[in-house]
Design a protein around this motif. Structure first.
Motif, PDB file in Angstrom:
ATOM      1  N   THR A 195       1.187  14.576 -14.952  1.00  0.00           N
ATOM      2  CA  THR A 195       2.177  15.007 -15.854  1.00  0.00           C
ATOM      3  C   THR A 195       2.826  13.327 -15.089  1.00  0.00           C
ATOM      4  O   THR A 195       3.082  13.182 -14.426  1.00  0.00           O
ATOM      5  N   ASP A 242       5.884  10.930 -16.278  1.00  0.00           N
ATOM      6  CA  ASP A 242       7.510  11.076 -17.314  1.00  0.00           C
ATOM      7  C   ASP A 242       7.308  12.617 -18.266  1.00  0.00           C
ATOM      8  O   ASP A 242       7.025  13.146 -17.795  1.00  0.00           O
ATOM      9  N   ASP A 243       6.722  12.309 -19.278  1.00  0.00           N
ATOM     10  CA  ASP A 243       6.614  12.819 -20.397  1.00  0.00           C
ATOM     11  C   ASP A 243       5.252  13.999 -21.019  1.00  0.00           C
ATOM     12  O   ASP A 243       5.665  14.388 -21.765  1.00  0.00           O
ATOM     13  N   TYR A 244       4.549  13.114 -20.673  1.00  0.00           N
ATOM     14  CA  TYR A 244       3.686  12.910 -21.469  1.00  0.00           C
ATOM     15  C   TYR A 244       1.965  13.659 -19.643  1.00  0.00           C
ATOM     16  O   TYR A 244       2.883  13.729 -18.713  1.00  0.00           O
TER      17      TYR A 244
END
Length: 184
Positions: free
Chosen positions: A100, A102-104
């Motif tokens: 992962t 950050d947000d991905y």
């Protein structure tokens, strides 16, 4: 064949496992030593201005052979690489490996099987992992390009994410790396 090698990759993918299935899958696959060593949460500790300049120089060199319009289009498509992930999390979930940024979340089987994903840029890609004795290699393969991200530890125990991207449309590969420290 046009391919894009992405070493750094990161595509959003959700798990749809029932609670019982997750604990069964977790018991089925032992954690490879490299995954166990690299597992954890890391924060970016590099020099962002220096890293950004190196990425831009690599992009400029890669698109140098294109015409004016081609350079404009390629530069806009490659712009996302000028954003560094401030946080990287590496984890095993059953038979899958998740990285992962950050947000991905990029999730694919540990056995190297390819998984269809939608990249953060909205393009279709295939994601796979390969685990070696000292690194995790993450592969994103799209129609015209490939990206390989390598996650390994340096002598000081910092996570080094090295990105290597290729496309038959580019004059040279785009390469860069980011440095992360493990969050206690």
């Amino acid at each position: 064949m046009r391919r894009f090698l992405l070493r750094l990759p990161v595509f959003a993918l959700a798990f749809n496992l029932a609670p019982g299935a997750m604990s069964h899958a977790a018991a089925a696959t032992p954690t490879p030593p490299t995954v166990a060593t690299l597992a954890g949460t890391y924060r970016y500790v590099g020099n962002w201005k220096r890293d950004q300049a190196r990425i831009q120089a690599s992009i400029d060199e890669a698109i140098s052979s294109l015409g004016w319009l081609g350079r404009k289009i390629a530069a806009s498509r490659l712009e996302s690489h000028l954003n560094r992930p401030t946080r990287v999390v590496i984890a095993q979930a059953g038979d899958n490996l998740a990285v992962t940024m950050d947000d991905y979340e990029a999730v694919a089987p540990l056995d190297g099987a390819k998984r269809d994903v939608i990249a953060p840029n909205g393009r279709e890609s295939k994601l796979s992992y390969r685990v070696t004795d000292d690194a995790i290699l993450q592969f994103f393969v799209a129609e015209h390009a490939e990206r390989e991200s390598t996650y390994s530890l340096d002598d000081e125990g910092r996570l080094i994410m090295t990105v290597y991207m290729t496309s038959e449309k580019l004059a040279s590969a785009i390469t860069y790396e980011f440095v992360y420290e493990k969050v206690p």
